[in-house]
Enzyme design. Structure first.
Site, PDB file in Angstrom:
ATOM      1  N   LYS A  78       3.015  -4.913 -49.708  1.00  0.00           N
ATOM      2  CA  LYS A  78       3.927  -4.164 -48.853  1.00  0.00           C
ATOM      3  C   LYS A  78       5.342  -4.115 -49.388  1.00  0.00           C
ATOM      4  CE  LYS A  78       3.157  -6.229 -44.908  1.00  0.00           C
ATOM      5  NZ  LYS A  78       1.751  -6.529 -44.681  1.00  0.00           N
TER       6      LYS A  78
HETATM    7  N1  GLU Z   1       1.315  -2.286 -40.259  1.00  0.00           N
HETATM    8  C1  GLU Z   1       0.622  -3.212 -41.100  1.00  0.00           C
HETATM    9  C2  GLU Z   1       0.988  -3.001 -42.548  1.00  0.00           C
HETATM   10  O1  GLU Z   1       1.452  -1.924 -42.913  1.00  0.00           O
HETATM   11  C3  GLU Z   1      -0.869  -3.084 -41.022  1.00  0.00           C
HETATM   12  C4  GLU Z   1      -1.380  -3.587 -39.769  1.00  0.00           C
HETATM   13  C5  GLU Z   1      -2.872  -3.672 -39.679  1.00  0.00           C
HETATM   14  O2  GLU Z   1      -3.584  -2.896 -40.333  1.00  0.00           O
HETATM   15  O3  GLU Z   1      -3.324  -4.518 -38.919  1.00  0.00           O
HETATM   16  O4  GLU Z   1       0.810  -3.892 -43.317  1.00  0.00           O
END
Ligand code: GLU
Ligand code: ZN
Length: 295
Positions: free
Chosen positions: A231
């Site tokens: 990320k």
């Molecule tokens: N929003 C999270 C991310 O971008 C992913 C959440 C999920 O898939 O549980 O890492």
């Protein structure tokens, strides 16, 4: 046999553009849903405005569209769901399952990220405090479709965790569990960077009486130079012109066969074939991509 009802989702955080790693996760989740004629929802996890990148939300939507990864229904944004989150925090707090924590960052240093419980029995007021969920001294385990059995002792390995930050923002753990349940999600396919968040989510599901979805955690992509595509990695948006070659590369990263004939195909054509041939059991537990994946 009739297809079982399946609801999957992709839940990107708008802190950056989609990169190859997130394309692989989105594609796996889309294929897993579409292979059984399931629904595939899109949720923007914008719970943390300071971490957002202007324009990221629209860029993510555009990339998904141009890559042929069509979603069902309206896009849900977590920034629209604060009332639902607030109601649950209130309930957990009033039941004594969560409590207010006024520890400073400095007071929490040296505990390896595991909350030492300073405020557990202090009965602080909610104002100007983070809200932490009390975890039980129990091991939570689940069976991941790719990673196999995974377990974590919540007390020893995680500690009481934050569900609402001191600045009022809601934590990912809370929002994700509430929204997956609210949207009826049956299957979660996402990156393995979230594997060790799952036991906290199982505990929340249990507390709130939600059923447990199935999980499939896609291994993180390791670049030939050892760099993990995660990320925090700021990368340029996925090249629209490269949709077909990058989809084929993402399919290979997921262990799927790709017919060389598809090199001249449109993204929609690639996906139509891939959906027929989807074999999730081919996904490796670790994934090293021999080809350069950044454009
Ligand atoms: N929003 C999270 C991310 O971008 C992913 C959440 C999920 O898939 O549980 O890492
Ligand atoms: Zn505290």
């Amino acid at each position: 046999m009739k297809d079982a009802p399946y609801i999957g989702r992709f839940a990107p955080t708008p802190s950056g553009f989609l990169h190859f790693g997130s394309l692989v996760a989105a594609l796996a989740s889309w294929l897993d849903a579409r292979a059984v004629n399931g629904r595939w929802l899109l949720r923007i996890e914008d719970t943390d405005p300071p971490r957002e990148m202007p324009g990221a939300r629209d860029a993510i939507l555009t990339s998904l569209e141009r890559y042929g990864l069509e979603w069902d229904g309206e896009v849900v944004c977590q920034s629209q769901r604060h009332d639902a989150y607030a109601e649950v925090v209130e309930r957990l707090f009033n039941m004594g399952l969560a409590y207010a924590c006024t520890c400073s960052r400095k007071q929490l240093e040296g505990y390896g990220g595991i909350y030492p419980g300073h405020c557990r029995n202090r009965l602080h007021a909610r104002e100007d405090a983070a809200i932490r969920l009390r975890v039980p001294e129990l091991t939570y385990r689940f069976s991941d479709r790719v990673q196999g059995e995974f377990q974590q002792h919540l007390g020893r390995e995680v500690g009481d965790f934050v569900i609402q930050r001191r600045d009022g923002l809601y934590a990912y753990q809370l929002a994700v569990v509430l929204d997956d349940a609210w949207q009826g999600v049956t299957d979660i396919v996402r990156g393995a960077d979230l594997l060790d968040n799952t036991p906290r989510q199982l505990y929340l599901q249990e507390l709130l009486g939600f059923s447990q979805p199935r999980y499939l955690h896609i291994p993180l992509i390791v670049q030939p130079d050892g760099h993990k595509l995660g990320k925090s990695y700021r990368s340029p948006p996925l090249d629209i012109q490269q949709a077909t070659p990058l989809l084929l590369r993402a399919l290979r990263a997921l262990g799927q066969d790709t017919d060389p004939m598809l090199e001249g195909a449109t993204p929609a054509e690639v996906l139509a074939v891939a959906r027929q041939q989807w074999k999730p059991e081919r996904i490796a537990q670790q994934m090293t991509v021999p080809e350069a994946t950044l454009q």
